[in-house]
Write an enzyme that holds these catalytic residues in place. Structure first.
Site, PDB file in Angstrom:
ATOM      1  N   LYS A  93      49.114  17.891   3.343  1.00 17.15           N
ATOM      2  CA  LYS A  93      50.766  17.487   3.803  1.00 17.15           C
ATOM      3  C   LYS A  93      50.556  17.062   5.104  1.00 17.15           C
ATOM      4  O   LYS A  93      49.756  17.274   5.862  1.00 17.15           O
ATOM      5  CB  LYS A  93      51.456  18.871   3.575  1.00 17.15           C
ATOM      6  CG  LYS A  93      51.572  19.034   1.831  1.00 17.15           C
ATOM      7  CD  LYS A  93      52.071  20.479   1.730  1.00 17.15           C
ATOM      8  CE  LYS A  93      52.608  20.702   0.066  1.00 17.15           C
ATOM      9  NZ  LYS A  93      53.204  21.959  -0.110  1.00 17.15           N
ATOM     10  N   TYR A 133      57.967  16.239  -6.734  1.00 16.63           N
ATOM     11  CA  TYR A 133      58.649  17.288  -6.840  1.00 16.63           C
ATOM     12  C   TYR A 133      60.057  17.679  -7.825  1.00 16.63           C
ATOM     13  O   TYR A 133      60.764  18.457  -7.462  1.00 16.63           O
ATOM     14  CB  TYR A 133      58.892  17.902  -5.438  1.00 16.63           C
ATOM     15  CG  TYR A 133      57.729  18.252  -4.703  1.00 16.63           C
ATOM     16  CD1 TYR A 133      56.872  19.362  -5.124  1.00 16.63           C
ATOM     17  CD2 TYR A 133      57.359  17.630  -3.500  1.00 16.63           C
ATOM     18  CE1 TYR A 133      55.823  19.710  -4.395  1.00 16.63           C
ATOM     19  CE2 TYR A 133      56.154  18.096  -2.993  1.00 16.63           C
ATOM     20  CZ  TYR A 133      55.394  19.198  -3.190  1.00 16.63           C
ATOM     21  OH  TYR A 133      54.473  19.426  -2.276  1.00 16.63           O
ATOM     22  N   THR A 175      51.367  30.199  -2.247  1.00  9.31           N
ATOM     23  CA  THR A 175      52.552  29.359  -1.655  1.00  9.31           C
ATOM     24  C   THR A 175      52.765  29.821  -0.276  1.00  9.31           C
ATOM     25  O   THR A 175      53.022  28.930   0.536  1.00  9.31           O
ATOM     26  CB  THR A 175      53.851  29.076  -2.670  1.00  9.31           C
ATOM     27  OG1 THR A 175      53.252  28.845  -4.075  1.00  9.31           O
ATOM     28  CG2 THR A 175      54.745  28.205  -2.214  1.00  9.31           C
ATOM     29  N   ASN A 196      52.831  24.572   4.427  1.00 11.78           N
ATOM     30  CA  ASN A 196      51.689  25.314   3.769  1.00 11.78           C
ATOM     31  C   ASN A 196      50.485  24.371   3.649  1.00 11.78           C
ATOM     32  O   ASN A 196      49.647  24.638   2.758  1.00 11.78           O
ATOM     33  CB  ASN A 196      52.211  26.197   2.659  1.00 11.78           C
ATOM     34  CG  ASN A 196      52.798  25.291   1.659  1.00 11.78           C
ATOM     35  OD1 ASN A 196      52.827  23.868   1.659  1.00 11.78           O
ATOM     36  ND2 ASN A 196      53.020  25.838   0.520  1.00 11.78           N
ATOM     37  N   HIS A 199      48.662  20.796  -1.091  1.00 14.06           N
ATOM     38  CA  HIS A 199      49.232  20.724  -2.520  1.00 14.06           C
ATOM     39  C   HIS A 199      48.022  20.656  -3.607  1.00 14.06           C
ATOM     40  O   HIS A 199      46.943  20.117  -3.250  1.00 14.06           O
ATOM     41  CB  HIS A 199      50.360  19.572  -2.750  1.00 14.06           C
ATOM     42  CG  HIS A 199      50.311  19.455  -4.329  1.00 14.06           C
ATOM     43  ND1 HIS A 199      51.197  20.035  -5.003  1.00 14.06           N
ATOM     44  CD2 HIS A 199      49.625  18.703  -5.302  1.00 14.06           C
ATOM     45  CE1 HIS A 199      51.083  19.703  -6.323  1.00 14.06           C
ATOM     46  NE2 HIS A 199      50.421  18.779  -6.165  1.00 14.06           N
ATOM     47  N   GLU A 210      49.895  13.652 -11.750  1.00 11.76           N
ATOM     48  CA  GLU A 210      50.237  13.553 -10.476  1.00 11.76           C
ATOM     49  C   GLU A 210      48.998  12.407  -9.919  1.00 11.76           C
ATOM     50  O   GLU A 210      49.311  11.499  -9.261  1.00 11.76           O
ATOM     51  CB  GLU A 210      49.706  14.800  -9.774  1.00 11.76           C
ATOM     52  CG  GLU A 210      51.081  15.898 -10.125  1.00 11.76           C
ATOM     53  CD  GLU A 210      50.884  17.247  -9.440  1.00 11.76           C
ATOM     54  OE1 GLU A 210      49.753  17.520  -8.723  1.00 11.76           O
ATOM     55  OE2 GLU A 210      51.869  17.979  -9.791  1.00 11.76           O
TER      56      GLU A 210
HETATM   57  P1  IDP Z   1      52.827  25.525  -4.605  1.00 11.57           P
HETATM   58  O1  IDP Z   1      52.667  24.374  -3.754  1.00 11.57           O
HETATM   59  O2  IDP Z   1      52.155  26.570  -4.236  1.00 11.57           O
HETATM   60  O3  IDP Z   1      52.553  25.181  -6.157  1.00 11.57           O
HETATM   61  P2  IDP Z   1      55.727  25.407  -5.496  1.00 11.57           P
HETATM   62  O4  IDP Z   1      56.557  26.551  -5.891  1.00 11.57           O
HETATM   63  O5  IDP Z   1      55.145  24.464  -6.495  1.00 11.57           O
HETATM   64  O6  IDP Z   1      54.252  25.862  -4.610  1.00 11.57           O
HETATM   65  O7  IDP Z   1      56.593  24.739  -4.353  1.00 11.57           O
HETATM   66  C1  IDP Z   1      55.905  23.791  -3.831  1.00 11.57           C
HETATM   67  C2  IDP Z   1      56.057  23.354  -2.229  1.00 11.57           C
HETATM   68  O8  IDP Z   1      57.686  23.571  -2.086  1.00 11.57           O
HETATM   69  C3  IDP Z   1      55.602  24.518  -1.698  1.00 11.57           C
HETATM   70  O9  IDP Z   1      54.138  24.229  -1.533  1.00 11.57           O
HETATM   71  C4  IDP Z   1      56.333  24.397  -0.354  1.00 11.57           C
HETATM   72  O10 IDP Z   1      55.805  23.275   0.386  1.00 11.57           O
HETATM   73  C5  IDP Z   1      57.721  24.241  -0.907  1.00 11.57           C
HETATM   74  N1  IDP Z   1      58.378  25.416  -1.231  1.00 11.57           N
HETATM   75  C6  IDP Z   1      58.475  26.300  -2.289  1.00 11.57           C
HETATM   76  N2  IDP Z   1      59.219  27.314  -1.994  1.00 11.57           N
HETATM   77  C7  IDP Z   1      59.859  27.155  -0.792  1.00 11.57           C
HETATM   78  C8  IDP Z   1      60.695  27.983   0.098  1.00 11.57           C
HETATM   79  O11 IDP Z   1      61.235  29.008  -0.512  1.00 11.57           O
HETATM   80  N3  IDP Z   1      61.201  27.388   1.082  1.00 11.57           N
HETATM   81  C9  IDP Z   1      60.533  26.003   1.527  1.00 11.57           C
HETATM   82  N4  IDP Z   1      59.744  25.409   0.972  1.00 11.57           N
HETATM   83  C10 IDP Z   1      59.184  26.039  -0.265  1.00 11.57           C
HETATM   84 MG    MG Z   2      53.552  23.580  -7.527  1.00 13.21          MG
END
Ligand code: IDP
Ligand code: MG
Length: 233
Positions: A93, A133, A175, A196, A199, A210
Protein backbone atom coordinates in the site's frame (compact mmCIF):
# COMPACT_ATOMS: atom_id res chain seq x y z
CA UNK A 1 6.08 -61.26 -10.21
CA UNK A 2 4.82 -57.99 -11.47
CA UNK A 3 4.04 -55.35 -8.89
CA UNK A 4 3.05 -51.78 -8.87
CA UNK A 5 4.77 -48.98 -7.02
CA UNK A 6 3.09 -45.60 -6.63
CA UNK A 7 5.69 -43.39 -5.06
CA UNK A 8 6.52 -39.88 -4.10
CA UNK A 9 9.66 -39.53 -6.08
CA UNK A 10 12.54 -38.59 -3.83
CA UNK A 11 13.15 -41.31 -1.18
CA UNK A 12 13.81 -44.20 -3.48
CA UNK A 13 15.00 -42.66 -6.67
CA UNK A 14 17.59 -44.48 -8.60
CA UNK A 15 18.15 -43.61 -12.15
CA UNK A 16 19.66 -45.91 -14.65
CA UNK A 17 20.59 -42.94 -16.71
CA UNK A 18 20.86 -39.21 -16.18
CA UNK A 19 17.81 -37.07 -15.57
CA UNK A 20 18.16 -35.52 -18.92
CA UNK A 21 18.00 -38.85 -20.71
CA UNK A 22 14.88 -40.06 -22.42
CA UNK A 23 13.66 -42.31 -19.58
CA UNK A 24 14.21 -42.15 -15.84
CA UNK A 25 13.34 -45.02 -13.55
CA UNK A 26 12.33 -45.26 -9.90
CA UNK A 27 13.13 -48.49 -8.09
CA UNK A 28 11.76 -49.35 -4.65
CA UNK A 29 12.44 -53.05 -4.41
CA UNK A 30 13.83 -55.68 -6.77
CA UNK A 31 10.33 -56.87 -7.55
CA UNK A 32 8.84 -53.44 -7.92
CA UNK A 33 9.70 -51.06 -10.66
CA UNK A 34 8.09 -47.92 -11.99
CA UNK A 35 9.10 -46.16 -15.14
CA UNK A 36 8.09 -42.54 -15.28
CA UNK A 37 7.35 -40.97 -18.59
CA UNK A 38 10.07 -38.42 -19.05
CA UNK A 39 9.04 -34.83 -19.64
CA UNK A 40 11.94 -32.56 -19.06
CA UNK A 41 15.01 -32.48 -16.94
CA UNK A 42 13.11 -32.10 -13.65
CA UNK A 43 10.57 -34.89 -13.91
CA UNK A 44 9.62 -34.59 -10.24
CA UNK A 45 7.98 -31.17 -10.57
CA UNK A 46 4.51 -32.56 -10.35
CA UNK A 47 2.69 -29.28 -10.14
CA UNK A 48 4.26 -27.90 -13.26
CA UNK A 49 4.12 -30.77 -15.69
CA UNK A 50 1.70 -31.46 -18.48
CA UNK A 51 -1.13 -33.83 -17.61
CA UNK A 52 0.41 -36.97 -19.11
CA UNK A 53 3.03 -36.86 -16.38
CA UNK A 54 0.29 -37.98 -14.02
CA UNK A 55 0.63 -41.48 -15.39
CA UNK A 56 3.37 -44.04 -14.92
CA UNK A 57 4.09 -47.12 -16.95
CA UNK A 58 5.00 -50.38 -15.25
CA UNK A 59 7.42 -52.78 -16.81
CA UNK A 60 8.77 -55.86 -15.15
CA UNK A 61 10.04 -59.23 -16.18
CA UNK A 62 11.89 -62.11 -14.59
CA UNK A 63 15.25 -60.39 -14.71
CA UNK A 64 14.23 -56.87 -15.37
CA UNK A 65 13.53 -57.81 -18.95
CA UNK A 66 11.06 -55.61 -20.71
CA UNK A 67 7.68 -56.81 -21.81
CA UNK A 68 5.90 -55.69 -24.85
CA UNK A 69 2.98 -54.14 -23.01
CA UNK A 70 3.04 -51.24 -20.58
CA UNK A 71 0.23 -50.46 -18.15
CA UNK A 72 -0.74 -46.82 -17.65
CA UNK A 73 -1.22 -46.03 -13.97
CA UNK A 74 -2.84 -42.89 -12.62
CA UNK A 75 -0.79 -41.14 -9.92
CA UNK A 76 -3.38 -39.33 -7.77
CA UNK A 77 -0.93 -37.56 -5.48
CA UNK A 78 0.33 -35.60 -8.49
CA UNK A 79 -3.19 -34.36 -9.15
CA UNK A 80 -3.42 -33.23 -5.53
CA UNK A 81 -0.22 -31.22 -5.99
CA UNK A 82 -1.66 -29.54 -9.05
CA UNK A 83 -4.86 -28.61 -7.27
CA UNK A 84 -3.00 -26.94 -4.44
CA UNK A 85 -1.23 -24.43 -6.69
CA UNK A 86 -3.00 -21.11 -6.15
CA UNK A 87 -2.54 -17.46 -7.04
CA UNK A 88 -2.82 -14.49 -4.74
CA UNK A 89 -2.82 -10.75 -5.20
CA UNK A 90 -0.43 -8.96 -2.87
CA UNK A 91 -0.24 -5.17 -2.83
CA UNK A 92 2.16 -2.93 -0.99
CA UNK A 93 0.00 0.00 0.00
CA UNK A 94 1.11 3.65 -0.36
CA UNK A 95 2.52 3.79 3.20
CA UNK A 96 4.72 0.76 2.47
CA UNK A 97 6.06 2.43 -0.67
CA UNK A 98 6.58 5.83 1.05
CA UNK A 99 8.38 4.20 3.97
CA UNK A 100 10.83 2.33 1.74
CA UNK A 101 9.53 -1.12 2.64
CA UNK A 102 9.11 -2.47 -0.89
CA UNK A 103 12.25 -4.62 -0.92
CA UNK A 104 11.65 -5.89 2.61
CA UNK A 105 8.09 -6.97 1.84
CA UNK A 106 8.88 -8.60 -1.50
CA UNK A 107 11.77 -10.51 0.04
CA UNK A 108 9.50 -12.16 2.62
CA UNK A 109 7.45 -13.80 -0.13
CA UNK A 110 10.56 -14.64 -2.15
CA UNK A 111 12.30 -16.22 0.83
CA UNK A 112 9.25 -18.28 1.67
CA UNK A 113 9.53 -19.84 -1.78
CA UNK A 114 6.58 -18.45 -3.70
CA UNK A 115 6.78 -17.53 -7.34
CA UNK A 116 6.38 -13.94 -8.47
CA UNK A 117 4.37 -13.82 -11.69
CA UNK A 118 3.46 -10.12 -11.84
CA UNK A 119 4.96 -6.89 -10.48
CA UNK A 120 4.38 -3.20 -11.12
CA UNK A 121 4.41 0.21 -9.45
CA UNK A 122 1.02 1.76 -10.08
CA UNK A 123 -1.02 4.83 -9.21
CA UNK A 124 -4.43 3.41 -8.46
CA UNK A 125 -7.47 5.28 -9.81
CA UNK A 126 -10.38 5.83 -7.41
CA UNK A 127 -12.75 3.56 -9.38
CA UNK A 128 -10.34 0.63 -9.18
CA UNK A 129 -9.84 1.10 -5.42
CA UNK A 130 -13.62 1.16 -4.97
CA UNK A 131 -14.06 -1.99 -7.04
CA UNK A 132 -11.27 -3.78 -5.18
CA UNK A 133 -12.76 -2.97 -1.78
CA UNK A 134 -16.44 -3.13 -2.85
CA UNK A 135 -17.28 -5.57 -0.02
CA UNK A 136 -16.40 -2.83 2.49
CA UNK A 137 -18.55 -0.15 0.82
CA UNK A 138 -20.94 0.08 3.76
CA UNK A 139 -18.17 0.58 6.35
CA UNK A 140 -17.72 3.99 7.91
CA UNK A 141 -14.00 3.92 7.12
CA UNK A 142 -14.58 3.21 3.39
CA UNK A 143 -13.99 6.81 2.13
CA UNK A 144 -10.79 7.07 4.18
CA UNK A 145 -9.67 3.67 2.88
CA UNK A 146 -10.13 4.80 -0.74
CA UNK A 147 -8.23 8.06 -0.02
CA UNK A 148 -5.42 6.02 1.56
CA UNK A 149 -5.08 3.51 -1.28
CA UNK A 150 -5.11 6.25 -3.94
CA UNK A 151 -2.82 8.63 -2.01
CA UNK A 152 0.35 7.43 -3.77
CA UNK A 153 1.74 4.58 -5.83
CA UNK A 154 1.16 1.02 -4.78
CA UNK A 155 3.17 -2.06 -5.74
CA UNK A 156 0.94 -4.68 -7.35
CA UNK A 157 2.09 -8.28 -7.25
CA UNK A 158 0.80 -11.66 -8.33
CA UNK A 159 2.28 -14.64 -6.49
CA UNK A 160 1.79 -18.30 -7.21
CA UNK A 161 2.41 -21.44 -5.18
CA UNK A 162 1.01 -24.35 -3.24
CA UNK A 163 -1.28 -22.92 -0.56
CA UNK A 164 -0.07 -19.40 -1.31
CA UNK A 165 -3.33 -17.64 -0.35
CA UNK A 166 -3.49 -18.75 3.29
CA UNK A 167 0.27 -18.73 3.68
CA UNK A 168 0.54 -15.14 2.44
CA UNK A 169 -2.14 -14.10 4.93
CA UNK A 170 -0.04 -15.67 7.68
CA UNK A 171 3.07 -13.88 6.46
CA UNK A 172 1.11 -10.61 6.41
CA UNK A 173 -0.50 -10.97 9.85
CA UNK A 174 -3.70 -9.64 11.41
CA UNK A 175 -5.52 -6.63 9.96
CA UNK A 176 -4.77 -4.57 13.07
CA UNK A 177 -0.96 -4.47 13.25
CA UNK A 178 -1.11 -4.25 17.04
CA UNK A 179 -2.72 -7.69 17.03
CA UNK A 180 -0.35 -9.09 14.40
CA UNK A 181 2.27 -11.52 15.64
CA UNK A 182 5.91 -10.48 15.66
CA UNK A 183 7.55 -12.01 12.62
CA UNK A 184 4.63 -11.08 10.36
CA UNK A 185 4.88 -8.10 8.02
CA UNK A 186 2.24 -6.06 9.84
CA UNK A 187 3.47 -7.27 13.23
CA UNK A 188 7.00 -6.09 12.46
CA UNK A 189 6.40 -3.03 10.32
CA UNK A 190 3.12 -1.29 11.19
CA UNK A 191 1.08 0.05 14.11
CA UNK A 192 -2.38 1.02 12.80
CA UNK A 193 -5.14 -0.68 10.81
CA UNK A 194 -5.47 2.38 8.58
CA UNK A 195 -1.73 2.14 7.72
CA UNK A 196 -1.15 -1.59 7.60
CA UNK A 197 1.26 -1.50 4.62
CA UNK A 198 0.14 -4.52 2.65
CA UNK A 199 -2.88 -6.30 1.18
CA UNK A 200 -3.33 -10.03 0.55
CA UNK A 201 -6.26 -11.86 -1.06
CA UNK A 202 -8.44 -13.72 1.43
CA UNK A 203 -9.43 -16.71 -0.77
CA UNK A 204 -8.22 -18.43 -3.94
CA UNK A 205 -11.31 -17.07 -5.75
CA UNK A 206 -10.50 -13.52 -4.68
CA UNK A 207 -6.87 -14.12 -5.64
CA UNK A 208 -7.97 -14.76 -9.22
CA UNK A 209 -10.50 -11.93 -9.17
CA UNK A 210 -8.03 -9.38 -7.86
CA UNK A 211 -5.20 -10.40 -10.20
CA UNK A 212 -7.61 -10.00 -13.12
CA UNK A 213 -8.65 -6.61 -11.75
CA UNK A 214 -5.14 -5.17 -11.26
CA UNK A 215 -3.22 -6.73 -14.15
CA UNK A 216 -3.81 -6.44 -17.85
CA UNK A 217 -3.24 -9.22 -20.32
CA UNK A 218 0.47 -9.55 -21.03
CA UNK A 219 1.56 -8.20 -17.65
CA UNK A 220 1.90 -11.62 -16.03
CA UNK A 221 4.77 -14.05 -16.65
CA UNK A 222 4.61 -17.81 -16.63
CA UNK A 223 8.03 -19.22 -15.75
CA UNK A 224 9.75 -22.00 -13.83
CA UNK A 225 12.15 -20.86 -11.10
CA UNK A 226 15.50 -22.66 -11.12
CA UNK A 227 15.07 -23.38 -7.40
CA UNK A 228 11.81 -25.27 -7.92
CA UNK A 229 13.26 -28.80 -7.41
CA UNK A 230 14.59 -27.65 -4.03
CA UNK A 231 11.22 -26.32 -2.89
CA UNK A 232 8.78 -29.02 -3.88
CA UNK A 233 9.29 -32.74 -4.30
P1 IDP B 1 -7.43 -7.30 5.48
O1 IDP B 1 -6.64 -6.26 4.70
O2 IDP B 1 -6.63 -7.84 6.63
O3 IDP B 1 -8.00 -8.36 4.60
P2 IDP B 1 -10.11 -6.20 5.63
O4 IDP B 1 -11.08 -6.38 6.76
O5 IDP B 1 -10.38 -6.87 4.33
O6 IDP B 1 -8.66 -6.56 6.19
O7 IDP B 1 -10.01 -4.62 5.38
C1 IDP B 1 -9.36 -4.11 4.25
C2 IDP B 1 -8.55 -2.92 4.65
O8 IDP B 1 -9.40 -1.90 5.10
C3 IDP B 1 -7.59 -3.17 5.80
O9 IDP B 1 -6.38 -3.77 5.42
C4 IDP B 1 -7.38 -1.76 6.30
O10 IDP B 1 -6.46 -1.06 5.46
C5 IDP B 1 -8.77 -1.16 6.11
N1 IDP B 1 -9.55 -1.25 7.35
C6 IDP B 1 -10.19 -2.32 7.85
N2 IDP B 1 -10.78 -2.04 9.01
C7 IDP B 1 -10.52 -0.75 9.26
C8 IDP B 1 -10.85 0.14 10.34
O11 IDP B 1 -11.53 -0.24 11.29
N3 IDP B 1 -10.38 1.41 10.24
C9 IDP B 1 -9.62 1.84 9.18
N4 IDP B 1 -9.29 1.04 8.16
C10 IDP B 1 -9.72 -0.24 8.20
MG1 MG C 1 -9.47 -8.27 3.09
Amino acid sequence: MESLCIVRASPCVSSSSSLSSKTSSLSCAPSCRVILNPIKKHHNLAAFQPAFHLFASTQSGPHGSKRNHTARIFLPHLVASMEEVEETYIMIKPDGVQRGLVGEIISRFEKKGFKLTGLKLFQCPKELAEEHYKDLQSKSFFPKLIDYITSGPVVCMAWEGIGVVASARKLIGATNPLNAEPGTIRGDLAVQTGRNVVHGSDSPENGKREIALWFKEGELSSWTPAQQPWLTE
